[in-house]
Write a protein that holds these residues in place. Sequence first.
Motif, PDB file in Angstrom:
ATOM      1  N   ALA A  80     -75.996  -4.581   7.067  1.00  0.00           N
ATOM      2  CA  ALA A  80     -76.960  -5.391   7.473  1.00  0.00           C
ATOM      3  C   ALA A  80     -78.545  -5.157   7.182  1.00  0.00           C
ATOM      4  O   ALA A  80     -79.096  -4.035   7.020  1.00  0.00           O
ATOM      5  CB  ALA A  80     -76.980  -5.263   9.125  1.00  0.00           C
ATOM      6  N   HIS A  81     -79.111  -6.384   6.412  1.00  0.00           N
ATOM      7  CA  HIS A  81     -80.316  -6.353   6.094  1.00  0.00           C
ATOM      8  C   HIS A  81     -81.404  -5.826   6.925  1.00  0.00           C
ATOM      9  O   HIS A  81     -81.609  -6.401   7.992  1.00  0.00           O
ATOM     10  CB  HIS A  81     -80.786  -7.425   5.340  1.00  0.00           C
ATOM     11  CG  HIS A  81     -82.061  -7.487   4.606  1.00  0.00           C
ATOM     12  ND1 HIS A  81     -83.015  -6.713   4.564  1.00  0.00           N
ATOM     13  CD2 HIS A  81     -81.944  -7.816   3.202  1.00  0.00           C
ATOM     14  CE1 HIS A  81     -83.945  -6.690   3.542  1.00  0.00           C
ATOM     15  NE2 HIS A  81     -83.220  -7.400   2.577  1.00  0.00           N
ATOM     16  N   VAL A 131     -84.680  -5.787   6.907  1.00  0.00           N
ATOM     17  CA  VAL A 131     -85.925  -6.553   7.133  1.00  0.00           C
ATOM     18  C   VAL A 131     -85.727  -7.298   8.442  1.00  0.00           C
ATOM     19  O   VAL A 131     -86.519  -7.479   9.654  1.00  0.00           O
ATOM     20  CB  VAL A 131     -86.087  -7.618   6.222  1.00  0.00           C
ATOM     21  CG1 VAL A 131     -87.152  -8.596   6.712  1.00  0.00           C
ATOM     22  CG2 VAL A 131     -86.885  -6.900   4.997  1.00  0.00           C
ATOM     23  N   ILE A 132     -84.601  -8.095   8.755  1.00  0.00           N
ATOM     24  CA  ILE A 132     -84.169  -8.810   9.889  1.00  0.00           C
ATOM     25  C   ILE A 132     -83.740  -8.036  11.067  1.00  0.00           C
ATOM     26  O   ILE A 132     -84.429  -8.225  12.007  1.00  0.00           O
ATOM     27  CB  ILE A 132     -82.993  -9.808   9.716  1.00  0.00           C
ATOM     28  CG1 ILE A 132     -83.050 -10.567   8.418  1.00  0.00           C
ATOM     29  CG2 ILE A 132     -82.739 -10.714  10.936  1.00  0.00           C
ATOM     30  CD1 ILE A 132     -84.230 -11.703   8.291  1.00  0.00           C
ATOM     31  N   THR A 133     -83.129  -6.982  10.815  1.00  0.00           N
ATOM     32  CA  THR A 133     -82.707  -5.896  12.008  1.00  0.00           C
ATOM     33  C   THR A 133     -84.243  -5.223  12.613  1.00  0.00           C
ATOM     34  O   THR A 133     -84.473  -5.512  13.656  1.00  0.00           O
ATOM     35  CB  THR A 133     -81.386  -4.954  11.735  1.00  0.00           C
ATOM     36  OG1 THR A 133     -81.934  -4.302  10.493  1.00  0.00           O
ATOM     37  CG2 THR A 133     -80.396  -5.695  11.612  1.00  0.00           C
ATOM     38  N   ILE A 179     -87.228  -6.420  12.456  1.00  0.00           N
ATOM     39  CA  ILE A 179     -87.894  -7.415  13.151  1.00  0.00           C
ATOM     40  C   ILE A 179     -87.447  -7.881  14.421  1.00  0.00           C
ATOM     41  O   ILE A 179     -88.155  -8.075  15.555  1.00  0.00           O
ATOM     42  CB  ILE A 179     -87.933  -8.974  12.291  1.00  0.00           C
ATOM     43  CG1 ILE A 179     -88.701  -8.692  11.138  1.00  0.00           C
ATOM     44  CG2 ILE A 179     -88.468 -10.211  13.133  1.00  0.00           C
ATOM     45  CD1 ILE A 179     -88.873  -9.813   9.980  1.00  0.00           C
ATOM     46  N   MET A 180     -85.905  -7.732  14.633  1.00  0.00           N
ATOM     47  CA  MET A 180     -85.442  -7.990  15.842  1.00  0.00           C
ATOM     48  C   MET A 180     -85.769  -6.880  16.840  1.00  0.00           C
ATOM     49  O   MET A 180     -85.973  -7.040  18.050  1.00  0.00           O
ATOM     50  CB  MET A 180     -83.769  -8.351  15.787  1.00  0.00           C
ATOM     51  CG  MET A 180     -83.488  -9.570  15.035  1.00  0.00           C
ATOM     52  SD  MET A 180     -84.033 -11.171  15.767  1.00  0.00           S
ATOM     53  CE  MET A 180     -84.896 -11.865  14.276  1.00  0.00           C
ATOM     54  N   MET A 181     -85.454  -5.745  16.334  1.00  0.00           N
ATOM     55  CA  MET A 181     -85.909  -4.326  17.081  1.00  0.00           C
ATOM     56  C   MET A 181     -87.194  -4.530  17.542  1.00  0.00           C
ATOM     57  O   MET A 181     -87.424  -3.858  18.760  1.00  0.00           O
ATOM     58  CB  MET A 181     -85.674  -3.371  16.296  1.00  0.00           C
ATOM     59  CG  MET A 181     -83.936  -3.036  16.122  1.00  0.00           C
ATOM     60  SD  MET A 181     -82.990  -2.598  17.463  1.00  0.00           S
ATOM     61  CE  MET A 181     -83.183  -0.995  17.740  1.00  0.00           C
TER      62      MET A 181
END
Lengths: 310, 407
Positions: free
Chosen positions: B155-156, B158-160, B162-164
Motif C-alpha cells: 500500500a503506497h 503517500v496515500i495511507t 494522508i489518510m492517517m
Amino acid sequence: METLASLFSLALLASAVRLTVPVLLAALGAVFSERGGVINIGLEGIMIMGTFFGAVGTYYGGPVVGLLAAVAAGVVFSAVHGLLAITLRVDQIISGVVLNMLAVGLARFLNIMLFGVATQSPGIRGFTPLSIPVLRDIPALKPIAAGISPLIPLALALVVAGHWVLVRTTFGLRLRAVGENPLAADTVGVNVFLMRYLGVLISGALAGMAGAYLSIEQGRGYLEGMTQGRGFIALAAMIFGNWWPVGALGASALFGYFDALSLRVVALNVPYQFLNVLPHIVTILVLAGFVRRARPPAADGIPYAKEEQG
Amino acid sequence: MKPAAGRRLKPGLRPGLSPRWRLWLLQVLAPLLAILFGALVASVIILFIGKDPLAVYGLMLRFSLTRPDSIASILFKATPLIFAGLAVAMSFRAALWNIGVEGQYYVGALCAALVAFGVKGLPVVVHLPLTLLAAVAGGMAWALLPIVLKLRRGAHEVITTIMMNHIAAAVLLYLLADVLRDPAQAGTPRVRTPVFEPTALVPSLRPLLDAVGFRIPGYSSLNWLLPAGLLLAGLLYLFLTRTRFGYEVRAVALNPDAAEAAGIRIARVQFLMFLLSGGIAGLVGLNDVLGFFGYLDIDFPKGLGFLGISVALLAKNNPLGVILAALLIGFLDRGAQGVQVFAGVPREVITILQAVIILAIVVAYELLTRYVRVLRKREAERAAPPAAPSGTLAAAAPGGPGPGGGG
C-alpha cells in the motif's frame, strides 16, 4: 425504528447527492491525471483555487462566469504541476504538496486584494435550481425533485462522457497507454508529453469545477478551508473506484452518503467523527488489498524522460 | 538572507574549477538562487500592491534580525520545525514518503498530554522523560500501520499517511471534545485537557540565556527543546554518515537492487527509518504544548508537519541543513509579521514567497542532480568503456514507486 427510517430518508439522500458532487468531480479529474501516469496530490490546492475563483467570477459576472473562472484557474494551476512534474521531472509528490501550500497563501492574498479580508468573500447567488416538473408536486418526493443544482446532472454527464472517452476514443486509449507503458507508446508515435499534459489539465479543469460547486452552489461564497480536504478524499475515491470514472462515481457516492450521515448522526449514538473517517479507513483497506486488489496504471508516478531511454 | 550561508556566496564560478569543487559550489548556490528567485517573484507582487520591494525586504531584515524579541521568536518558531524537518528527512532518506508527520505529531502531543496531566506525584527527572517518551511512542504508533502495510501489502505510503492524518485529526477532536475535556471548562467554548502537572513541562531556556548575557523578552517561551533539537540533528548526522546502518540507508536510497545484492535487508532498513521518522514526529508538537500552553487545546498549532516537508526539501534531507532551513522558515514567519504591521504588506505575500522558494529549490536540485548524472556518465565514459551503475546524487529526493507498487 425512527432512526432506521432516517438513515434512508429522501432528505438524507438529497444531502448525500449534494455532498457527492464535489468529490466526484475532483475524483474524475484524478482518474484522467493518473491514467496518464501523473499523480496529482495537488488536487486539494486546485480545488481551493476553484472555490476562490468560482466565488470571484460569480460575484462580478454571475454563476456561469464563476464556473468558467474556476475551470480556467484549475487549468492554469494544474499547468504548473504539469510543468514541474512532466517537463522538469520534479518528483510528482513534491510538486503536488508544494502546490497545495501555494494555493492556501495565494487564495488568502488575492482575497485580501479583492475583498479586504483574508478568509471570505461576500455572499453570492448561485445557479437557478432545476426541478423535475411532475415529481416536484408530490410532497413526499420534494426533497429530491426540487432545488437541484444544474451542476449535479452536469457532473453525472461528465462521468458518463469521461468513461466513454477513456474506453472508446483514440485519445482515451493513448492516454491510458502513456500511463501504462510510456516507452511503448512513444515507439509507436504517441506524444507522451502531450498526453500527460492533457491528462493533468483535464484534472485541473474538473477539480476547479469541483471547487466552483462548493463555493457557488453550497457555500454561496468563498470561505477559507471550505474544501475540508476533499481533494484528498477525491484521490481516495479514485483509488476505491479502481482508476475508472464509473468506479469513482460509486466510491464518491458512498463517501457522500457517509458525509451526509455524519451531519445528522445525533440520533445514532455514534460519534460523528467516526463517520467522517470512514472514507479514509476504507481507502487504507483498499490500498492494502483487503477489500480487493488495487490496480493502478503501471507507470503511475514515474516521470518519463525521452533522452534517457535506451 | 539565509543567516549562516550568506558568506559563502563570494567566490565566483570560474571555468578553471575542478568538477568536485564546481559541484560543491553549485550545491551551496542552489538554495541561495532559489531564495533570490522567490524574492524576485515576491517583489513583483509587492510592486503590484504599490510598495517598494527593497524597502520591504530591508524592513523585514531589520525587524527580524536586530530585535531580541524577534530573535527569540525565530528560535521558538524554528524549534518544532527542526523536529518536523528531521522527521520528514529521515523517511525521505530511506526512499519513503512520510506525508504523515502531521498526524503523527497530533497523536504524539495527545499521548504526551495524557501522561502530563494524568500521572501525578512524580519528580521532574522521571515525569518529563516519561512524557517525552509517550510522545515518541505515540508518533511511532501512528507511523506503524502505514509502513507495515507498505512493506507487507504494497500500500503506497503517500496515500495511507494522508489518510492517517485525517484519522488522527478526527480522533483528537473526538477525544478532546468528548472524553478528555477538562470538566472545569464545561459551559465555556474552550475544548482542552486539564492543565498539566508542572513536573511535565519543559523548562525555559531563560536562566541559561540570562547567564550568558542574552536577554530575551519576558513573554518568550524559548525552552530546552531547542538545544534538544540541535543535538538530535547532530546525532542523526553522525548516525547517517558514520555508522554502518547509516551506510545501509544510503545504499538503499541510492540503488535498491545493488543494496539487496550486497546483502542489505531493504525492508528492515525502511521499517526502522520510518519508525524513527514517526518517533521524531511525535515530538513536533511539544514545543507549544509542553513549552508554552501547559495543556492540549483543540486549537493547538497545526500544519507543522507539512512545513516539515518544506524544511526537509530545502535542507535536501541533510540533518544539519534542517537546522538552517528551519531557521529560514522561522525568519520568514517573523518577517511576515513585521512587514504586515510596519509596512502594510499582507503577510500572505511572505507565504507565497515561501512556497515559491520551495518550488524553485526543488527545481534547482532536480536540475543539479541531472547535471551530476551527466558529469558522472562523461567521467565514466572517459575512464573505462563499461558503464558504471547509474547512481544519482547521494541525498537526492527519493523516487518512490507508484501507488500499489513494490511490496
